[in-house]
Design a protein around this motif. Structure first.
Motif, PDB file in Angstrom:
ATOM      1  N   ARG A 114       0.839  -1.211   0.000  1.00 63.83           N
ATOM      2  CA  ARG A 114       0.000   0.000   0.000  1.00 63.83           C
ATOM      3  C   ARG A 114       0.869   1.253   0.000  1.00 63.83           C
ATOM      4  O   ARG A 114       0.593   2.220  -0.701  1.00 63.83           O
ATOM      5  CB  ARG A 114      -0.907   0.023   1.241  1.00 63.83           C
ATOM      6  CG  ARG A 114      -2.037  -0.974   1.183  1.00 63.83           C
ATOM      7  CD  ARG A 114      -3.081  -0.642   2.261  1.00 63.83           C
ATOM      8  NE  ARG A 114      -3.954  -1.784   2.469  1.00 63.83           N
ATOM      9  CZ  ARG A 114      -3.882  -2.593   3.520  1.00 63.83           C
ATOM     10  NH1 ARG A 114      -2.996  -2.384   4.478  1.00 63.83           N
ATOM     11  NH2 ARG A 114      -4.706  -3.613   3.621  1.00 63.83           N
ATOM     12  N   ASN A 118       1.242   4.115  -2.984  1.00 66.28           N
ATOM     13  CA  ASN A 118       1.007   5.532  -2.753  1.00 66.28           C
ATOM     14  C   ASN A 118       2.188   6.347  -3.281  1.00 66.28           C
ATOM     15  O   ASN A 118       2.006   7.386  -3.912  1.00 66.28           O
ATOM     16  CB  ASN A 118       0.793   5.776  -1.260  1.00 66.28           C
ATOM     17  CG  ASN A 118       0.226   7.144  -0.985  1.00 66.28           C
ATOM     18  OD1 ASN A 118      -0.502   7.693  -1.813  1.00 66.28           O
ATOM     19  ND2 ASN A 118       0.574   7.707   0.147  1.00 66.28           N
ATOM     20  N   SER A 121       2.152   7.002  -7.020  1.00 64.25           N
ATOM     21  CA  SER A 121       1.355   8.124  -7.513  1.00 64.25           C
ATOM     22  C   SER A 121       2.243   9.314  -7.833  1.00 64.25           C
ATOM     23  O   SER A 121       1.949  10.112  -8.713  1.00 64.25           O
ATOM     24  CB  SER A 121       0.339   8.578  -6.449  1.00 64.25           C
ATOM     25  OG  SER A 121      -0.704   7.661  -6.338  1.00 64.25           O
TER      26      SER A 121
ATOM     27  N   SER B 106     -12.729   4.412 -10.557  1.00 64.93           N
ATOM     28  CA  SER B 106     -11.435   4.054  -9.976  1.00 64.93           C
ATOM     29  C   SER B 106     -10.292   4.666 -10.796  1.00 64.93           C
ATOM     30  O   SER B 106      -9.269   5.052 -10.243  1.00 64.93           O
ATOM     31  CB  SER B 106     -11.289   2.538  -9.814  1.00 64.93           C
ATOM     32  OG  SER B 106     -11.479   1.873 -11.031  1.00 64.93           O
ATOM     33  N   ALA B 110      -7.927   7.360  -8.822  1.00 62.80           N
ATOM     34  CA  ALA B 110      -6.871   6.403  -8.465  1.00 62.80           C
ATOM     35  C   ALA B 110      -5.927   6.932  -7.390  1.00 62.80           C
ATOM     36  O   ALA B 110      -5.671   6.241  -6.394  1.00 62.80           O
ATOM     37  CB  ALA B 110      -6.074   6.000  -9.709  1.00 62.80           C
ATOM     38  N   SER B 111      -5.441   8.155  -7.540  1.00 60.71           N
ATOM     39  CA  SER B 111      -4.431   8.578  -6.573  1.00 60.71           C
ATOM     40  C   SER B 111      -5.061   8.841  -5.201  1.00 60.71           C
ATOM     41  O   SER B 111      -4.456   8.565  -4.172  1.00 60.71           O
ATOM     42  CB  SER B 111      -3.606   9.758  -7.088  1.00 60.71           C
ATOM     43  OG  SER B 111      -4.427  10.877  -7.204  1.00 60.71           O
ATOM     44  N   MET B 113      -7.597   7.139  -4.024  1.00 59.91           N
ATOM     45  CA  MET B 113      -7.832   5.814  -3.448  1.00 59.91           C
ATOM     46  C   MET B 113      -6.526   5.211  -2.915  1.00 59.91           C
ATOM     47  O   MET B 113      -6.520   4.577  -1.866  1.00 59.91           O
ATOM     48  CB  MET B 113      -8.461   4.880  -4.485  1.00 59.91           C
ATOM     49  CG  MET B 113      -9.936   5.188  -4.730  1.00 59.91           C
ATOM     50  SD  MET B 113     -10.655   4.152  -6.048  1.00 59.91           S
ATOM     51  CE  MET B 113     -10.872   2.576  -5.196  1.00 59.91           C
ATOM     52  N   ARG B 114      -5.426   5.440  -3.634  1.00 59.54           N
ATOM     53  CA  ARG B 114      -4.138   4.927  -3.147  1.00 59.54           C
ATOM     54  C   ARG B 114      -3.788   5.561  -1.796  1.00 59.54           C
ATOM     55  O   ARG B 114      -3.328   4.885  -0.891  1.00 59.54           O
ATOM     56  CB  ARG B 114      -3.027   5.241  -4.151  1.00 59.54           C
ATOM     57  CG  ARG B 114      -3.082   4.407  -5.404  1.00 59.54           C
ATOM     58  CD  ARG B 114      -1.752   4.482  -6.145  1.00 59.54           C
ATOM     59  NE  ARG B 114      -1.916   4.016  -7.515  1.00 59.54           N
ATOM     60  CZ  ARG B 114      -1.999   4.812  -8.585  1.00 59.54           C
ATOM     61  NH1 ARG B 114      -1.892   6.139  -8.459  1.00 59.54           N
ATOM     62  NH2 ARG B 114      -2.156   4.297  -9.780  1.00 59.54           N
ATOM     63  N   VAL B 173     -10.623  -2.412 -10.122  1.00 53.83           N
ATOM     64  CA  VAL B 173      -9.942  -1.516  -9.179  1.00 53.83           C
ATOM     65  C   VAL B 173      -8.439  -1.813  -9.166  1.00 53.83           C
ATOM     66  O   VAL B 173      -7.610  -0.900  -9.202  1.00 53.83           O
ATOM     67  CB  VAL B 173     -10.552  -1.647  -7.756  1.00 53.83           C
ATOM     68  CG1 VAL B 173      -9.691  -0.953  -6.721  1.00 53.83           C
ATOM     69  CG2 VAL B 173     -11.963  -1.065  -7.729  1.00 53.83           C
ATOM     70  N   SER B 176      -6.898  -0.184 -12.143  1.00 59.88           N
ATOM     71  CA  SER B 176      -6.792   1.270 -12.027  1.00 59.88           C
ATOM     72  C   SER B 176      -5.697   1.691 -11.057  1.00 59.88           C
ATOM     73  O   SER B 176      -4.984   2.650 -11.292  1.00 59.88           O
ATOM     74  CB  SER B 176      -8.104   1.872 -11.517  1.00 59.88           C
ATOM     75  OG  SER B 176      -9.122   1.707 -12.455  1.00 59.88           O
ATOM     76  N   LEU B 177      -5.577   0.948  -9.962  1.00 63.21           N
ATOM     77  CA  LEU B 177      -4.713   1.405  -8.875  1.00 63.21           C
ATOM     78  C   LEU B 177      -3.306   0.836  -8.926  1.00 63.21           C
ATOM     79  O   LEU B 177      -2.369   1.468  -8.467  1.00 63.21           O
ATOM     80  CB  LEU B 177      -5.328   1.057  -7.509  1.00 63.21           C
ATOM     81  CG  LEU B 177      -6.218   2.130  -6.918  1.00 63.21           C
ATOM     82  CD1 LEU B 177      -7.406   2.384  -7.791  1.00 63.21           C
ATOM     83  CD2 LEU B 177      -6.637   1.740  -5.513  1.00 63.21           C
TER      84      LEU B 177
END
Lengths: 205, 205
Positions: A114, A118, A121, B106, B110-111, B113-114, B173, B176-177
């Motif tokens: 995770r 992040n 990004s 998503s 995306a960012s 959600m991250r 998801v 996308s992430l």
């Protein structure tokens, strides 16, 4: 320390010079991974890894310019042992083996992943590294397993869809990272038997 | 401002008092979402939202005690319009509608959600909120679509597997992430036609 030459180097899935590390570097990554799991990404510092591993900070920063680079390398090191394509002689068993390994690693490293996500990004370099050193190799592994199954006549070659080749690992990673239901052996079994295999066998001629 | 009473409140999928917000609150969340998309999670501050929306900081903090709470609420607000179960009369079209909406949201968020995911590593409250206010509602929606399809005879009720109900949204998801291949309409179509539908129709009796 037998895992120092990664299989992706052998199979040519990525540039060997970027993917190989020395025994000492592998040791540093193992320490990084241990500290990540006890402290989490936010509280990890490159200096703490250097101290713990009795390495010079200069060595650390020369090899991994940022904490994100170090953590990504450690994450890849942590998944190294599952980087060899299984070859059980049966597509179902191969898929179960891949799924079990992805589920175990993504459960174990969920908070690290995770944190790395992040960081991704903000960093095109990190995104490119993840792509080159991890995703591409996994793709090659899945292609190998499917091509072997097609050669055995278990599936048709037209069943192999490059757009959605990563449904199996992708859903399991989703379950580990984003849901409050980390995947179990039963999840893997149902995903393989009720979703992935029927989709692959659907076009068998 | 017609979206102030969410559908989950109507359907009883979560506690209405936790899920409802006033028109003014919905406005604040819209501002939050706009700032999130232009500035990203890390550079967003609750104070900046208050200033931009001409709200008092006290109001903001009373309603959303932390930045993570505010961002999660804004994220849920942003996906609100896709929170109604589609009812096209065809399972395939319903699944395409859900997939298209999940993929769009998503990709777009995306960012955010991250960042929220990373916060979730540290906060049991945030994990519980995501679960109660988002995942549970999506589960209810998917159950509704599948139950309707079973009633129409398109699938058997035994095709509905509660362990892996979220393969469709979960994989999208993930794409996308975590991948560098955000899902397209073609991804959704292939996922529905070649994976999800065959799996659901497999046990039709």
């Amino acid at each position: 320390m037998e895992r120092v030459v990664p299989d992706s180097a052998k199979s040519g899935a990525s540039e060997p010079e970027q993917y190989c590390w020395t025994e000492r570097e592998a040791e540093l990554l193992t320490v990084t991974l241990r500290l990540l799991q006890s402290h989490g990404y936010d509280r990890l510092t490159v200096d703490a890894v250097a101290t713990e591993a009795k390495a010079s900070k200069a060595t650390m920063y020369r090899r991994w310019p940022s904490k994100a680079d170090l953590v990504l390398a450690a994450f890849i090191e942590g998944t190294r042992e599952s980087a060899v394509a299984p070859n059980t002689g049966s597509l179902r068993e191969d898929l179960i083996a891949i799924g079990t390994s992805v589920a175990a690693h993504s459960r174990e490293h969920a908070s690290t992943m995770r944190a790395v996500l992040n960081e991704m990004s903000h960093s095109a370099d990190l995104r490119a590294a993840m792509q080159d050193k991890f995703v591409r190799h996994r793709h090659t592994m899945m292609e190998e397993v499917l091509a072997t199954a097609a050669a055995r006549g278990e599936i048709g070659t037209d069943a192999i869809n490059p757009e959605i080749w990563d449904v199996l690992p992708g859903y399991l990673v989703f379950r580990s990272l984003m849901s409050d239901r980390p995947p179990t052996d039963e999840t893997v079994r149902m995903l393989v038997d009720e979703v992935v295999l029927p989709a692959l066998q659907r076009t068998r001629t």
